[in-house]
Design an enzyme around this catalytic site. Structure first.
Site, PDB file in Angstrom:
ATOM      1  N   HIS A  33      -2.642  -0.985  -3.375  1.00  0.00           N
ATOM      2  CA  HIS A  33      -3.805  -0.109  -3.154  1.00  0.00           C
ATOM      3  C   HIS A  33      -3.674   1.145  -4.016  1.00  0.00           C
ATOM      4  O   HIS A  33      -2.805   1.981  -3.783  1.00  0.00           O
ATOM      5  CB  HIS A  33      -3.897   0.296  -1.685  1.00  0.00           C
ATOM      6  CG  HIS A  33      -4.215  -0.841  -0.780  1.00  0.00           C
ATOM      7  ND1 HIS A  33      -3.947  -0.806   0.579  1.00  0.00           N
ATOM      8  CD2 HIS A  33      -4.772  -2.056  -1.017  1.00  0.00           C
ATOM      9  CE1 HIS A  33      -4.343  -1.950   1.126  1.00  0.00           C
ATOM     10  NE2 HIS A  33      -4.836  -2.719   0.177  1.00  0.00           N
ATOM     11  N   SER A  37       0.847  -1.196   0.000  1.00  0.00           N
ATOM     12  CA  SER A  37       0.000   0.000   0.000  1.00  0.00           C
ATOM     13  C   SER A  37       0.885   1.248   0.000  1.00  0.00           C
ATOM     14  O   SER A  37       1.670   1.429  -0.921  1.00  0.00           O
ATOM     15  CB  SER A  37      -0.944  -0.032   1.214  1.00  0.00           C
ATOM     16  OG  SER A  37      -1.844   1.054   1.171  1.00  0.00           O
ATOM     17  N   THR A  38       0.825   2.067   1.033  1.00  0.00           N
ATOM     18  CA  THR A  38       1.598   3.316   1.069  1.00  0.00           C
ATOM     19  C   THR A  38       3.089   3.045   0.917  1.00  0.00           C
ATOM     20  O   THR A  38       3.664   2.260   1.654  1.00  0.00           O
ATOM     21  CB  THR A  38       1.354   4.054   2.396  1.00  0.00           C
ATOM     22  OG1 THR A  38      -0.045   4.077   2.661  1.00  0.00           O
ATOM     23  CG2 THR A  38       1.886   5.473   2.335  1.00  0.00           C
TER      24      THR A  38
END
Length: 348
Positions: A196, A169-170
């Site tokens: 994501h 994700s991040t």
């Protein structure tokens, strides 16, 4: 309570005003100043030392990509890009993240979004989360520290075909670049990735990784059959599942409800892969906020041959998803990002 100091960078006076109003509504955030272009952003970053910067991608004098490069070399700080969803905007956002930005937000309707309120909540959430990000990453000096084996029993070698599953994700685009560009063209397994991202950006991510890698990287397609040496990235806004028929694994895509707030969700991919009984899975969790992937790991471990590898805290931009995975006590190895590709290949 220490407030998060933010610098807003955008060439539109309207957008600067709107972003400032939104962020100022949250008592945890204080807007230090605004900048109209990348050059101003560099000067004000050095002078004001913000905790987080929101950065427009397309600006005059010095654009967002060049500004990110300069800021990350002079004074690393978490930078969130605000991008239009055009093809050029998506491509430039991927380049900005490659340069060091840790996250991005898609503007709802182009460069000047009168409806920016639609992403107000996520903007505030990302600013707060980014303030805790580890942007000044230290490279490990000693080879013997890059892998921590924490398995409690030997993992049996077997002759099953392998599938590599990656969730992130991040900070994920940079982490994926570090791993995927190190994989060989003759990789003896397919790689399936959930990053994501909203719709419109994963195609640009796949194109960029494909240009830099020995393996073939593409955005996944519905009903596509997996092939060794190929990397398949879940399209933004769609869940990706793996299914098996007549000895072949294929991808299905759908727009069912988000799981844990995410679509695509790592849990959805991992849990679907748990049903593939004729394959050994190598499941990898890298940098990211939250706990997506944790339930999927439990399903994978319960249903067959699975190796679980997580990224080490010291190389994570955000140590959320790998930490949640570690708490399951089902992780076999904890690995620094620089050694992730080599560790994956050790199991093939």
């Amino acid at each position: 309570m220490k407030q998060i100091k933010v610098l807003i960078v955008d060439d539109s006076a309207f957008m600067r005003k709107l972003i400032k109003e939104f962020l100022s509504e949250d008592p945890r955030i204080v807007v230090l100043d605004t900048a109209r272009n990348g050059q101003e952003a560099i000067e004000k970053t050095e002078k004001l030392k913000p905790d987080v910067i929101t950065m427009d991608v397309e600006m005059p004098i010095l654009n967002g990509i060049e500004a990110v490069k300069s800021i990350m070399s002079i004074q690393p700080v978490p930078i969130i890009m605000l991008s239009s969803t055009t093809k050029a905007g998506a491509e430039n956002t991927i380049l900005a993240m490659e340069a060091g930005a840790i996250d991005f937000i898609a503007k709802p309707s182009g460069a000047i979004s009168l409806d920016l309120h639609k992403v107000r909540k996520i903007l505030i959430e990302k600013v707060i989360a980014s303030s805790k990000a580890n942007v000044a990453l230290k490279r490990l000096k000693t080879e013997n520290r890059d892998v921590t084996k924490i398995s409690r029993k030997p993992i049996k070698k077997n002759n099953l075909d392998k599938i590599i599953l990656i969730g992130t994700s991040t900070g994920g685009p940079r982490a994926l670049q570090e791993v995927i560009t190190k994989l060989p063209a003759d990789l003896e397994a397919p790689v399936v990735v959930v990053q994501h991202m909203p719709a419109g950006f994963t195609q640009s991510l796949a194109n960029r990784l494909n240009a830099l890698s020995h393996v073939h990287v593409k955005e996944a397609e519905h009903q596509e059959t997996l092939k060794k040496g190929n990397v398949y990235i879940a399209p933004g806004g769609m869940h990706m599942r793996l299914n098996e028929r007549i000895g072949q694994v294929f991808i299905t895509l759908d727009r069912e409800a988000p799981v844990g707030g995410h679509r695509p969700a790592v849990n959805v991919l991992f849990s679907s892969a748990a049903n593939l009984t004729n394959y050994q899975k190598i499941a990898v969790i890298m940098t990211g906020m939250g706990s997506d992937g944790t339930n999927g790991i439990l399903d994978l471990k319960e249903n067959g041959q699975t190796i679980v590898i997580t990224e080490a805290e010291e190389s994570c931009i955000v140590y959320g998803m790998p930490k949640a995975a570690a708490l399951t006590r089902k992780v076999d190895e904890v690995v620094h990002l620089e050694s992730m590709a080599r560790t994956i290949q050790n199991y093939l």
